[in-house]
Design an enzyme around this catalytic site. Structure first.
Site, PDB file in Angstrom:
ATOM      1  N   ASP A   1     -19.800 -24.136   1.365  1.00  0.00           N
ATOM      2  CA  ASP A   1     -18.491 -24.806   1.395  1.00  0.00           C
ATOM      3  C   ASP A   1     -18.491 -25.892   2.467  1.00  0.00           C
ATOM      4  O   ASP A   1     -18.040 -27.003   2.243  1.00  0.00           O
ATOM      5  CB  ASP A   1     -17.359 -23.826   1.780  1.00  0.00           C
ATOM      6  CG  ASP A   1     -17.084 -22.817   0.685  1.00  0.00           C
ATOM      7  OD1 ASP A   1     -17.334 -23.138  -0.486  1.00  0.00           O
ATOM      8  OD2 ASP A   1     -16.610 -21.711   1.010  1.00  0.00           O
TER       9      ASP A   1
ATOM     10  N   SER B   1     -11.917 -15.850   5.322  1.00  0.00           N
ATOM     11  CA  SER B   1     -12.154 -15.569   3.918  1.00  0.00           C
ATOM     12  C   SER B   1     -12.054 -16.856   3.135  1.00  0.00           C
ATOM     13  O   SER B   1     -11.462 -17.845   3.587  1.00  0.00           O
ATOM     14  CB  SER B   1     -11.145 -14.569   3.383  1.00  0.00           C
ATOM     15  OG  SER B   1      -9.925 -15.238   3.154  1.00  0.00           O
ATOM     16  N   LYS B   2     -12.648 -16.832   1.974  1.00  0.00           N
ATOM     17  CA  LYS B   2     -12.695 -18.021   1.139  1.00  0.00           C
ATOM     18  C   LYS B   2     -11.259 -18.463   0.795  1.00  0.00           C
ATOM     19  O   LYS B   2     -10.965 -19.646   0.727  1.00  0.00           O
ATOM     20  CB  LYS B   2     -13.478 -17.702  -0.124  1.00  0.00           C
ATOM     21  CG  LYS B   2     -13.645 -18.880  -1.008  1.00  0.00           C
ATOM     22  CD  LYS B   2     -15.019 -18.910  -1.645  1.00  0.00           C
ATOM     23  CE  LYS B   2     -15.123 -20.163  -2.477  1.00  0.00           C
ATOM     24  NZ  LYS B   2     -16.086 -21.096  -2.039  1.00  0.00           N
ATOM     25  N   ARG B   3     -10.414 -17.480   0.594  1.00  0.00           N
ATOM     26  CA  ARG B   3      -9.040 -17.777   0.229  1.00  0.00           C
ATOM     27  C   ARG B   3      -8.370 -18.674   1.265  1.00  0.00           C
ATOM     28  O   ARG B   3      -7.526 -19.488   0.965  1.00  0.00           O
ATOM     29  CB  ARG B   3      -8.243 -16.478   0.102  1.00  0.00           C
ATOM     30  CG  ARG B   3      -7.955 -16.107  -1.330  1.00  0.00           C
ATOM     31  CD  ARG B   3      -7.001 -14.942  -1.418  1.00  0.00           C
ATOM     32  NE  ARG B   3      -7.298 -13.886  -0.467  1.00  0.00           N
ATOM     33  CZ  ARG B   3      -6.401 -13.394   0.368  1.00  0.00           C
ATOM     34  NH1 ARG B   3      -5.176 -13.847   0.382  1.00  0.00           N
ATOM     35  NH2 ARG B   3      -6.731 -12.402   1.192  1.00  0.00           N
TER      36      ARG B   3
ATOM     37  N   GLY C   1      -9.717 -20.973   3.115  1.00  0.00           N
ATOM     38  CA  GLY C   1     -10.504 -22.160   3.461  1.00  0.00           C
ATOM     39  C   GLY C   1     -11.980 -21.842   3.455  1.00  0.00           C
ATOM     40  O   GLY C   1     -12.396 -20.831   2.916  1.00  0.00           O
TER      41      GLY C   1
END
Ligand code: GLU
Length: 475
Positions: free
Chosen positions: A254, A244-246, A248
């Protein structure tokens, strides 16, 4: 003819899992001389994000996944954007109502909410409305949805990765096919479109496995052929949690921003759930097209290991043709190093094998603009046979020698330092080690004293050597 489709919803950045799906669909098509289609699934209007379509186009282009049909290039089965196919879905939904495989539902939000609160699936309240009641409601413009009627029994299907799966139909709800805004749900649109677009292989994340029996009941209701299913395992992070983005980087964008090369990302992603028959780890896209086999897909969750990707990135940098690397790294040198008149080509040559990311190259030469603060003990090196005392004496000789040079080429500098070695019966390291420490202030540099001195120029070099003397004297 094999036809696969990538069917992203334009809801933001391209998640790594989605890119893997796109890659595998592309590979399945290309390894079988088939066609790879792009379809935009934008029927959930609440989740749309501006520019998300552009992100999809750009991602596929950067990744090199060329599609044969799609919204921007057309094809025989368009439109390829679901919101432009509204009438098609309605026509097929009405056909299902006609055959008793679907029904109008006029239940209002309160009623549905109360079922939801009790954890109940839809109770078929509207299943047996009379034709008159339905007509009356339609005429009164009461909002409605169209629901799939799930018959009793069991549904069995085969997935190429997960094998045979049987589900009791009692576990499936009468899902909505057409929403009150007239647009289809994903659950309906994917079936209609996959059929009409003659998709032979459906590749998607394993989160869709549990819905697949409902899709198959739709295929059966229409009398359509069920496609080959390939559901892909989850991608987990190093802690075994869903990416998940949270935690990394979770999107292609990204990773690009962090400095990963598209080819390295694609290569790495190819291995998240698929393994080649040999031990080969590095694959170009054309090589993947040759090697990829559905039978080598795995159902165990794949671990997304950033360290491995970083390593792969450094290997890709090493493999880049020099001119390409030089063009990519040059702007970073120009932006980050203030000193002019540097031989950037030489800096690039010295960097290519020493970095994980292209943007890191200037940091290898951070000593050029400013001598870092350094510890005088760097001069002491057992193997080089240098001590604080002999470094002091030797640096004095070096300053003398280099100070007399009238031309400052690498050859001149090298000859002078070699003369210092020979004329004083020293070892190479006893001259070159202290010289490099004094010039760079670092014990690890991508090049030796000669190159550094030449980069710095005569006067700066002499200044730094003299500064080292004061450091050693003050010790
Ligand atoms: N629109 C769906 C998604 O983005 C596609 C799923 C599928 O490939 O069928 O998850």
């Amino acid at each position: 003819m094999i036809r696969t489709r990538f069917a992203p919803s334009p809801t933001g950045f391209m998640h790594i899992g989605n890119l893997r799906t796109a890659l595998y669909e592309y590979l399945i098509a290309k390894s079988n001389s088939g066609k790879f289609i792009l379809r935009i699934e934008d029927t959930d209007q609440n989740r749309l994000v501006a520019d998300a379509e552009k992100i999809i186009f750009d991602t596929l282009e950067i990744a090199g996944l060329k599609y044969d049909e799609g919204p921007d290039i057309g094809g025989d089965f368009g439109p390829y954007i679901q919101s432009q196919r509204k009438d098609i879905y309605m026509k097929y939904a009405l056909q299902l109502i006609e055959s008793g495989k679907a029904y109008y539902c006029f239940c209002d939000k309160e009623r549905l909410d109360s079922l939801h609160k009790k954890n109940l699936s839809y109770d078929r309240h509207c299943k047996n409305l009379s034709t008159e009641e339905i007509q009356k409601n339609l005429a009164a413009k009461i909002p409605f949805v169209i629901r799939q009627f799930i018959p009793d029994g069991q549904t069995t299907f085969k997935d190429e990765v997960y094998g045979e799966i049987t589900v009791d139909n009692s576990q499936l709800d009468d899902q909505i096919l057409i929403k009150s805004d007239g647009l289809p749900t994903y659950n309906f649109a994917n079936v209609v479109d996959d059929h009409l677009m003659q998709i032979t292989h459906v590749v998607r994340g394993c989160e869709y496995l549990s819905s697949t029996p409902k899709y198959n009941l739709l295929y059966d209701a229409f009398g359509w052929q069920i496609p080959t299913y390939i559901h892909l395992p989850l991608i987990l992070d190093e802690n075994g949690e869903k990416l998940s983005k949270r935690r990394g980087a979770a999107s292609f964008q990204d990773l690009l921003q962090l400095g990963y090369l598209p080819q390295a990302i694609i290569n790495y992603i190819a291995l998240l759930g698929w393994s080649p028959e040999s031990n080969q780890e590095f694959f170009t896209l054309p090589e993947l097209e040759k090697e990829f086999k559905i039978s080598s897909l795995s159902k165990s969750p794949a671990i997304f290991d950033l360290n491995k990707l970083r390593w792969m990135n450094s290997e890709y940098i090493k493999k880049m043709p020099f001119d390409e690397f030089y063009a990519a790294v040059l702007p970073y040198f120009k932006n980050s190093i203030k000193k002019s008149d540097l031989d950037y080509k030489q800096l690039a040559e010295m960097s290519q094998t020493r970095i994980n990311f292209i943007y890191e190259a200037p940091s290898l030469f951070d000593f050029i603009d400013k001598l870092p603060d350094y510890d005088v003990n760097l001069f002491v090196h057992k193997k080089m046979k240098t001590t604080l005392e002999n470094s002091l004496d030797i640096l004095k000789i070096i300053i003398d020698k280099l100070g007399n040079l009238s031309s400052w080429t690498q050859d001149d500098i090298k000859k002078s330092l070699t003369d210092v070695v020979n004329e004083n019966g020293l070892k190479n390291g006893q001259v070159f080690w202290p010289a490099r420490i004094a010039l760079s202030g670092k014990d690890a540099t991508p090049c030796g004293a000669v190159e550094i001195a030449q980069m710095l120029g005569k006067s700066e070099s002499i200044n730094r050597l003299k500064f080292a003397l004061t450091k050693l004297e003050g010790n």
